[in-house]
Design an enzyme around this catalytic site. Structure first.
Site, PDB file in Angstrom:
ATOM      1  N   GLY A   1       0.821  -1.195   0.000  1.00 46.50           N
ATOM      2  CA  GLY A   1       0.000   0.000   0.000  1.00 46.50           C
ATOM      3  C   GLY A   1       0.858   1.249   0.000  1.00 46.50           C
ATOM      4  O   GLY A   1       2.040   1.224   0.372  1.00 46.50           O
ATOM      5  N   CYS A   2       0.271   2.365  -0.396  1.00 47.58           N
ATOM      6  CA  CYS A   2       1.045   3.606  -0.531  1.00 47.58           C
ATOM      7  C   CYS A   2       1.468   4.163   0.829  1.00 47.58           C
ATOM      8  O   CYS A   2       2.653   4.460   1.045  1.00 47.58           O
ATOM      9  CB  CYS A   2       0.259   4.635  -1.336  1.00 47.58           C
ATOM     10  SG  CYS A   2      -1.413   4.957  -0.733  1.00 47.58           S
ATOM     11  N   TYR A   3       0.527   4.298   1.766  1.00 47.50           N
ATOM     12  CA  TYR A   3       0.900   4.757   3.099  1.00 47.50           C
ATOM     13  C   TYR A   3       1.897   3.787   3.724  1.00 47.50           C
ATOM     14  O   TYR A   3       2.873   4.195   4.363  1.00 47.50           O
ATOM     15  CB  TYR A   3      -0.333   4.832   4.004  1.00 47.50           C
ATOM     16  CG  TYR A   3      -1.194   6.057   3.840  1.00 47.50           C
ATOM     17  CD1 TYR A   3      -0.674   7.345   3.994  1.00 47.50           C
ATOM     18  CD2 TYR A   3      -2.558   5.937   3.580  1.00 47.50           C
ATOM     19  CE1 TYR A   3      -1.477   8.470   3.874  1.00 47.50           C
ATOM     20  CE2 TYR A   3      -3.375   7.050   3.455  1.00 47.50           C
ATOM     21  CZ  TYR A   3      -2.838   8.315   3.607  1.00 47.50           C
ATOM     22  OH  TYR A   3      -3.626   9.422   3.491  1.00 47.50           O
TER      23      TYR A   3
END
Length: 352
Positions: A155-157
């Site tokens: 995921g990006c976060y």
């Protein structure tokens, strides 16, 4: 599939090619010198030209949206840019064809099926596939990614936070509990589907927290960092929506187990990432910011120490659509196929 032959004529397909992630994959892959985009699919835009959906591709890309089976047949490696919960069956089909699957969603980010069910409300329907999959954070799992058939793109976060914390967790330098991340992302992080929070009038000239201590990237981060720690890692994570298109800035608060020398710690970080092509540890006194990584596959990290309160503060910045998504997926593809890891990704961020 003969890998030596594929390296010469590699064909890449994208299932879910018209969402933000799919479109970014196409944009970036179009500059990759060792592959050809063979086919894309879209349920919403079947039969339509990509350039009719995104006019930035006009006169530059003639792809037409086909069905999933066409993509599977025409491609050697397939990116799944789909909503969560839809990738397992397709991954099985790809594996049976002895092809490579890179899932851009959450379905292959977890090894623990109970954790996945708790946060995504769904059991693993094909648990044996998850035993074969690799979590696609190159800075952690590079050797496992090489030659992998199923890769779960982070995921990006999670990418921004994990990269900041990896040196500390791996060397047992901070308390594993009580970690806090205050993270801010541009609106592309929520995908193409419009929601109340992403309406222009609600996000413009505003800054808002959402899914406070209840975001799905929390267990992903805890599981990933816990895999390299002797203890469970616990994170309080609060994401915020920024009124910008792209970018993530994570400010992470940790408690060192002993008083630290920031100069020595900076040397540790620099040494930890010295061979990582896409992670830059800034000099002491510098502060990572989104503008420095926008439109690139780079992550910038800066270190800060509050000696009065014994708090080590990390600032980590990425472009959520590139290092946080499509770019990292291509980095994983390069590793899996034995290409230069930087192929198609070594462009410098714009200065303004």
């Amino acid at each position: 599939m003969d890998l030596k032959e594929v390296i010469q004529t590699l064909k890449v397909g994208i299932i879910g090619g018209t969402g933000y992630v799919g479109a970014e994959l196409i944009r970036l892959l179009s500059c990759h010198k060792k592959i050809e985009i063979s086919a894309i699919s879209s349920v919403s835009f079947s039969g339509k030209k990509l350039s009719d959906i995104y006019q930035n591709f006009y006169n530059l890309n003639n792809l037409v949206c086909e069905n999933e089976e066409d993509v599977l047949e025409k491609s050697d490696i397939i990116f799944l840019a789909l909503p969560n919960g839809l990738s397992e069956e397709l991954a099985e089909k790809i594996l049976k064809r002895n092809k490579i699957c890179i899932d851009m969603g959450a379905d292959f980010r977890f090894k623990n099926g109970l954790t996945y069910k708790k946060w995504y409300g769904k059991d693993f329907s094909l648990p044996e596939l998850h035993e074969k999959s690799v979590y696609g954070l190159p800075e952690l799992n590079r050797e496992k990614i090489k030659g992998a058939k199923i890769i779960g793109n982070p995921g990006c976060y999670a990418t921004s936070i994990e990269l900041a914390l990896l040196p500390l967790i791996s060397k047992n330098l901070i308390e594993e509990t009580g970690i806090i991340s205050d993270s801010k992302s541009g609106v592309t992080g929520s995908g193409k589907s419009l929601s109340e929070s992403s309406h222009f009038t609600n996000c413009n000239e505003s800054l808002s927290a959402y899914k406070i201590a209840n975001h799905r990237h929390t267990p992903e981060i805890e599981e990933t960092l816990g895999s390299i720690s002797s203890k469970d890692v616990k994170l309080t994570f609060v994401p915020h929506l920024l009124p910008i298109n792209r970018g993530i800035l994570s400010t992470i608060y940790t408690t060192p187990k002993e008083k630290i020398n920031l100069t020595e710690l900076h040397k540790e970080y620099s040494n930890f990432y010295k061979n990582e092509p896409f992670v830059n540890v800034l000099p002491l006194g510098g502060t990572a910011k989104i503008n420095n990584v926008r439109l690139s596959n780079y992550c910038q990290i800066s270190l800060h120490y509050d000696a009065e309160n014994n708090k080590l503060i990390l600032v980590s910045c990425i472009d959520n659509m590139i290092k946080g998504s499509a770019g990292q997926g291509i980095q994983n593809m390069n590793l899996a196929l034995g290409f230069n890891e930087k192929e198609g990704l070594d462009f410098i961020p714009p200065a303004f």
